[in-house]
Enzyme design. Sequence first.
Site, short mmCIF file in Angstrom:
data_model
loop_
_atom_site.label_atom_id
_atom_site.label_comp_id
_atom_site.label_asym_id
_atom_site.label_seq_id
_atom_site.Cartn_x
_atom_site.Cartn_y
_atom_site.Cartn_z
N SER A 17 30.15 26.74 36.18
CA SER A 17 31.39 26.39 36.88
C SER A 17 32.25 25.42 36.07
CB SER A 17 31.04 25.75 38.22
OG SER A 17 30.27 24.59 37.99
N TYR A 48 31.14 24.85 42.41
CA TYR A 48 30.64 26.04 43.10
C TYR A 48 29.67 25.64 44.23
CZ TYR A 48 32.08 29.50 39.50
OH TYR A 48 32.77 30.33 38.66
N GLY A 49 29.07 24.47 44.08
CA GLY A 49 27.92 24.08 44.91
C GLY A 49 28.19 23.95 46.39
N ASN A 80 22.70 26.70 38.17
CA ASN A 80 21.67 26.92 39.20
C ASN A 80 22.26 27.58 40.43
OD1 ASN A 80 18.98 25.12 38.49
ND2 ASN A 80 20.83 24.33 37.54
N THR A 81 23.49 27.18 40.78
CA THR A 81 24.12 27.70 41.99
C THR A 81 24.30 29.21 41.89
OG1 THR A 81 25.22 25.57 42.25
CG2 THR A 81 26.11 27.41 43.52
N CYS A 190 20.58 21.19 38.63
CA CYS A 190 21.98 21.56 38.44
C CYS A 190 22.27 21.22 36.99
CB CYS A 190 22.87 20.72 39.37
SG CYS A 190 24.63 20.84 38.96
N THR A 191 22.92 22.13 36.29
CA THR A 191 23.08 21.94 34.84
C THR A 191 24.02 20.78 34.49
OG1 THR A 191 24.74 23.70 34.83
CG2 THR A 191 22.48 24.32 34.25
#
Length: 277
Positions: A17, A48-49, A80-81, A190-191
């Site tokens: 994102s 995005y989360g 991850n999302t 989460c990256t």
Amino acid sequence: MSGQEEWHNSPIGVFDSGVGGLTVAREIMRQLPNERIVYFGDTARVPYGNKSKETVTKFSRQIVNFLKKQEVKAIVVACNTVSAYALEELEQETDIPIIGVMKPGARAAILATKNKKVGVIATEATVHSGIYTRYIKENDANVSTLERACPLFVPLVEEGLWEDPVTDEIARRYLSELIDSGIDTLILGCTHYPMLRSTVAKIMGEGVTLVNPAYETARELKMLLAEKGLESEHRPGLGTELYRFYVSDGAEKFKQLANSILTYGILSAKVVNIEEY
Ligand code: DGL
């Protein structure tokens, strides 16, 4: 693309994102120095989360279409999302190999934990999906997990507030329950979060191992390329662009943050109208 020779020298598509996926791209650059990368950060639509599965799936389909136009040979979902909400659909719809970050992250955590108590911090979407817990339990049913969402972490990272009293205060609130939970391992799920690693490490203390799924993801990519005969044999010669960066907005800001995350200096990022894909 005319033949196998050219195809395995094609780039790897990596997306997120925003700037978070650069923590995964950085690891791919380190472990697979011969590979070219096309990176896309959806900076116009981050975060995005807090969005729905439908929206995240629609956005990621557009990005996959864009990356396929760039003739990538494989895609790493460095988010991850998206891995939680859309990876299964993307895998079914895409005719090139595509991997996410959650399975590698779950495996790394299982290897790291000694007391079999693992914490996960991630976006609301990732936590809501429960997929980290599912992957961990599928691999080792004796591991218990505790997942917590940290919704303000992504905006803090996108604003460059990686070490700041405000970030410290927010992190203390988010992590308070995890500190007393007895976990010995915490997945940075989460990256974006590896950029807050020192803040999280300071709060969680020395007894908790922080797991960044990027390392394991790059290793999985390496194995996948070898298995499919898709490895680039040589580092591209002078004059070939090794890494290309695209965003949906704010190229200058992205470039500045990227240059603090990557050891490779990026000269430019191009803006793409992703809604067209
Ligand atoms: N970096 C992404 C992740 O790993 C997305 C964060 C967001 O946009 O909310 O989940």
